[in-house]
Design an enzyme around this catalytic site. Sequence first.
Site, PDB file in Angstrom:
ATOM      1  N   ILE A 160      35.999  35.313  27.303  1.00  0.00           N
ATOM      2  CA  ILE A 160      37.457  35.082  26.930  1.00  0.00           C
ATOM      3  C   ILE A 160      37.475  33.611  26.368  1.00  0.00           C
ATOM      4  CG2 ILE A 160      39.668  34.799  27.620  1.00  0.00           C
ATOM      5  CD1 ILE A 160      39.200  36.718  29.953  1.00  0.00           C
TER       6      ILE A 160
ATOM      7  N   ASP B 255      31.404  24.581  31.787  1.00  0.00           N
ATOM      8  CA  ASP B 255      30.690  25.871  32.410  1.00  0.00           C
ATOM      9  C   ASP B 255      29.345  25.711  32.721  1.00  0.00           C
ATOM     10  OD1 ASP B 255      29.624  28.644  32.858  1.00  0.00           O
ATOM     11  OD2 ASP B 255      30.774  29.223  31.530  1.00  0.00           O
TER      12      ASP B 255
ATOM     13  N   ALA C   8      43.076  33.176  34.868  1.00  0.00           N
ATOM     14  CA  ALA C   8      41.872  33.617  35.551  1.00  0.00           C
ATOM     15  C   ALA C   8      42.368  34.495  36.594  1.00  0.00           C
ATOM     16  CB  ALA C   8      41.157  32.552  35.830  1.00  0.00           C
TER      17      ALA C   8
ATOM     18  N   ASP D 175      49.792  33.062  34.486  1.00  0.00           N
ATOM     19  CA  ASP D 175      49.924  34.754  34.284  1.00  0.00           C
ATOM     20  C   ASP D 175      49.557  35.238  35.910  1.00  0.00           C
ATOM     21  OD1 ASP D 175      50.080  37.203  32.761  1.00  0.00           O
ATOM     22  OD2 ASP D 175      47.943  37.337  32.929  1.00  0.00           O
TER      23      ASP D 175
ATOM     24  N   GLU E 242      50.119  38.424  44.496  1.00  0.00           N
ATOM     25  CA  GLU E 242      50.817  39.187  43.512  1.00  0.00           C
ATOM     26  C   GLU E 242      51.313  40.709  44.107  1.00  0.00           C
ATOM     27  OE1 GLU E 242      48.345  39.518  40.351  1.00  0.00           O
ATOM     28  OE2 GLU E 242      47.990  37.495  39.839  1.00  0.00           O
TER      29      GLU E 242
ATOM     30  N   HIS F  65      50.939  38.902  35.334  1.00  0.00           N
ATOM     31  CA  HIS F  65      49.596  39.190  35.168  1.00  0.00           C
ATOM     32  C   HIS F  65      49.425  40.324  33.970  1.00  0.00           C
ATOM     33  CE1 HIS F  65      45.630  39.783  37.664  1.00  0.00           C
ATOM     34  NE2 HIS F  65      45.251  40.035  36.156  1.00  0.00           N
TER      35      HIS F  65
HETATM   36  N1  LIG Z   1      45.138  37.603  33.357  1.00  0.00           N
HETATM   37  C1  LIG Z   1      44.456  38.772  33.088  1.00  0.00           C
HETATM   38  O1  LIG Z   1      44.883  39.895  32.560  1.00  0.00           O
HETATM   39  C2  LIG Z   1      42.975  38.907  32.876  1.00  0.00           C
HETATM   40  C3  LIG Z   1      42.238  37.830  33.687  1.00  0.00           C
HETATM   41  N2  LIG Z   1      40.841  37.912  33.811  1.00  0.00           N
HETATM   42  C4  LIG Z   1      40.075  36.802  34.544  1.00  0.00           C
HETATM   43  O2  LIG Z   1      39.342  35.913  33.591  1.00  0.00           O
HETATM   44  C5  LIG Z   1      38.115  35.773  34.095  1.00  0.00           C
HETATM   45  C6  LIG Z   1      37.226  35.466  33.003  1.00  0.00           C
HETATM   46  O3  LIG Z   1      36.838  36.780  32.383  1.00  0.00           O
HETATM   47  P1  LIG Z   1      35.839  36.679  31.361  1.00  0.00           P
HETATM   48  O4  LIG Z   1      35.774  35.664  30.465  1.00  0.00           O
HETATM   49  O5  LIG Z   1      35.767  38.026  30.767  1.00  0.00           O
HETATM   50  O6  LIG Z   1      34.457  36.363  32.042  1.00  0.00           O
HETATM   51  P2  LIG Z   1      32.954  35.988  31.810  1.00  0.00           P
HETATM   52  O7  LIG Z   1      32.110  36.600  32.915  1.00  0.00           O
HETATM   53  O8  LIG Z   1      32.772  36.646  30.601  1.00  0.00           O
HETATM   54  O9  LIG Z   1      33.116  34.577  31.801  1.00  0.00           O
HETATM   55  C7  LIG Z   1      33.154  33.722  33.055  1.00  0.00           C
HETATM   56  C8  LIG Z   1      32.527  32.440  32.848  1.00  0.00           C
HETATM   57  O10 LIG Z   1      33.028  31.711  33.668  1.00  0.00           O
HETATM   58  C9  LIG Z   1      31.758  30.792  34.085  1.00  0.00           C
HETATM   59  N3  LIG Z   1      31.814  30.193  35.361  1.00  0.00           N
HETATM   60  C10 LIG Z   1      31.427  30.768  36.481  1.00  0.00           C
HETATM   61  N4  LIG Z   1      31.562  29.915  37.885  1.00  0.00           N
HETATM   62  C11 LIG Z   1      31.926  28.634  37.041  1.00  0.00           C
HETATM   63  C12 LIG Z   1      32.599  27.496  37.840  1.00  0.00           C
HETATM   64  N5  LIG Z   1      32.132  27.251  38.769  1.00  0.00           N
HETATM   65  N6  LIG Z   1      33.035  26.416  36.966  1.00  0.00           N
HETATM   66  C13 LIG Z   1      32.899  26.619  35.376  1.00  0.00           C
HETATM   67  N7  LIG Z   1      32.535  27.953  34.765  1.00  0.00           N
HETATM   68  C14 LIG Z   1      32.078  28.910  35.722  1.00  0.00           C
HETATM   69  C15 LIG Z   1      30.415  31.767  33.808  1.00  0.00           C
HETATM   70  O11 LIG Z   1      29.444  31.063  33.578  1.00  0.00           O
HETATM   71  C16 LIG Z   1      30.912  32.617  32.561  1.00  0.00           C
HETATM   72  O12 LIG Z   1      30.666  32.069  31.146  1.00  0.00           O
HETATM   73  C17 LIG Z   1      37.751  37.257  35.007  1.00  0.00           C
HETATM   74  O13 LIG Z   1      36.869  36.975  36.206  1.00  0.00           O
HETATM   75  C18 LIG Z   1      39.147  37.439  35.562  1.00  0.00           C
HETATM   76  O14 LIG Z   1      39.467  37.208  36.934  1.00  0.00           O
HETATM   77  C19 LIG Z   1      40.144  38.598  33.057  1.00  0.00           C
HETATM   78  C20 LIG Z   1      40.677  39.535  31.865  1.00  0.00           C
HETATM   79  C21 LIG Z   1      42.180  39.951  32.044  1.00  0.00           C
HETATM   80  O1  LIG Z   2      44.711  44.806  33.462  1.00  0.00           O
HETATM   81  C1  LIG Z   2      44.688  44.448  34.534  1.00  0.00           C
HETATM   82  O2  LIG Z   2      45.671  45.100  35.337  1.00  0.00           O
HETATM   83  C2  LIG Z   2      44.239  43.200  35.325  1.00  0.00           C
HETATM   84  C3  LIG Z   2      43.229  42.573  33.985  1.00  0.00           C
HETATM   85  C4  LIG Z   2      42.502  41.614  34.812  1.00  0.00           C
HETATM   86  O3  LIG Z   2      42.850  40.716  35.461  1.00  0.00           O
HETATM   87  C5  LIG Z   2      40.880  41.685  34.797  1.00  0.00           C
HETATM   88  O4  LIG Z   2      40.512  42.288  33.734  1.00  0.00           O
HETATM   89  O5  LIG Z   2      40.380  41.002  35.317  1.00  0.00           O
END
Ligand SMILES: NC(=O)C1=CN([C@@H]2O[C@H](COP(=O)(O)OP(=O)(O)OC[C@H]3O[C@@H](n4cnc5c(N)ncnc54)[C@H](O)[C@@H]3O)[C@@H](O)[C@H]2O)C=CC1
Ligand SMILES: O=C(O)CCC(=O)C(=O)O
Length: 312
Positions: free
Chosen positions: A149, A168, A230, A255, A260, A278
Amino acid sequence: MKIVVSELIWEEGLQILSELGNVVYDANLWKQDLARELVDADALVVRNQTRVTRELIQAAPRLKVIGRLGVGLDNIDLAAAREAGIPVVYARNANAISVAEYVFAAMLTFARRLEEATAHVKGGGWNRRLYTRMELYGKTLGLIGTGEIGTRLAYRAQAFGMKILGYDPFVPPYEVACTEFGVQLTDLKTVLSQADFVSLHVPLNNATRNLINRETLSLMKPSAYLINTARGGVVNEEDLYNVLREGKIGGAALDVLAQEPPQDSPLFKLDNVILTPHIAGLTEEAQVKTSVLVAQEVVKILRGEPSSCVVR
Ligand SMILES: NC(=O)C1=CN([C@@H]2O[C@H](COP(=O)(O)OP(=O)(O)OC[C@H]3O[C@@H](n4cnc5c(N)ncnc54)[C@H](O)[C@@H]3O)[C@@H](O)[C@H]2O)C=CC1
Ligand SMILES: O=C(O)CCC(=O)C(=O)O
């Protein structure tokens, strides 16, 4: 094969699962006696509300795969799944663009206040000076977490002419993307103290829980905005409330919340907070992609084929 889906899935994904076996689907199954349903299940497919605990995994002796319709894995006991030899597959990258676009919606909302201006005009007003706001061009975006993301957001921010800072500690897999999309990697303190918008993109784990607290919030500029897509647990909500109430930062877009759906929260009373249920990853496009990808990967595992979306 019995495949249990305990939360919302799009029809396209259900179709794929149905071709392989008997699908038991109820979007509210996570609130019910899921353990009983899992006694003879071969696969479990969840979103983010089902708590996949050690006990639940132990109640499912035939389980061969857990599918996560999304990215965050904080609701699954990964150690217990690993010990039981059950692979977890997830929708890596499937909703990243949607979340990145949500962050832009939040930044532009803070920058231009279209809803407030609309209410002003509908209420009979026409004070143009009152709604003079700022450009995103030239502002600094601070990314905490530069994974799927974070880097997609950087790509978009670069096109807007923003300066991008990133923190990161585990960045190597995304180093090339960071360079390509203009992310200057630095330390947490620099990101927090220089950014006009701080956007969180880390998983929730022991290292990131309460990462944003009174101390880290005090590093932010009084005009800066925090955007959290996040997980709620990454931000200490009481500290954030106090900082917002005291006007020590410009505002926050949340978000995700620690609980929740939330019970009544003092955050509801603040004007400088955007709250959404969310939905950052919840677009039609992302959900079709997520449902199809996870269904396909679950089917692969059930057929004994390798999957590239297994959690390592
Ligand atoms: N609100 C929503 O609808 C959504 C929320 N999310 C949340 O977003 C998060 C991130 O998603 P992605 O980018 O796809 O995951 P990703 O795994 O591709 O990226 C996460 C990044 O965070 C870094 N990281 C881990 N620990 C860290 C720390 N202590 N300090 C700084 N960086 C650190 C990792 O090295 C990685 O590069 C997910 O784990 C999820 O919780 C994801 C999709 C939808
Ligand atoms: O789509 C959802 O219901 C949650 C998305 C999300 O938070 C995630 O992909 O980590």
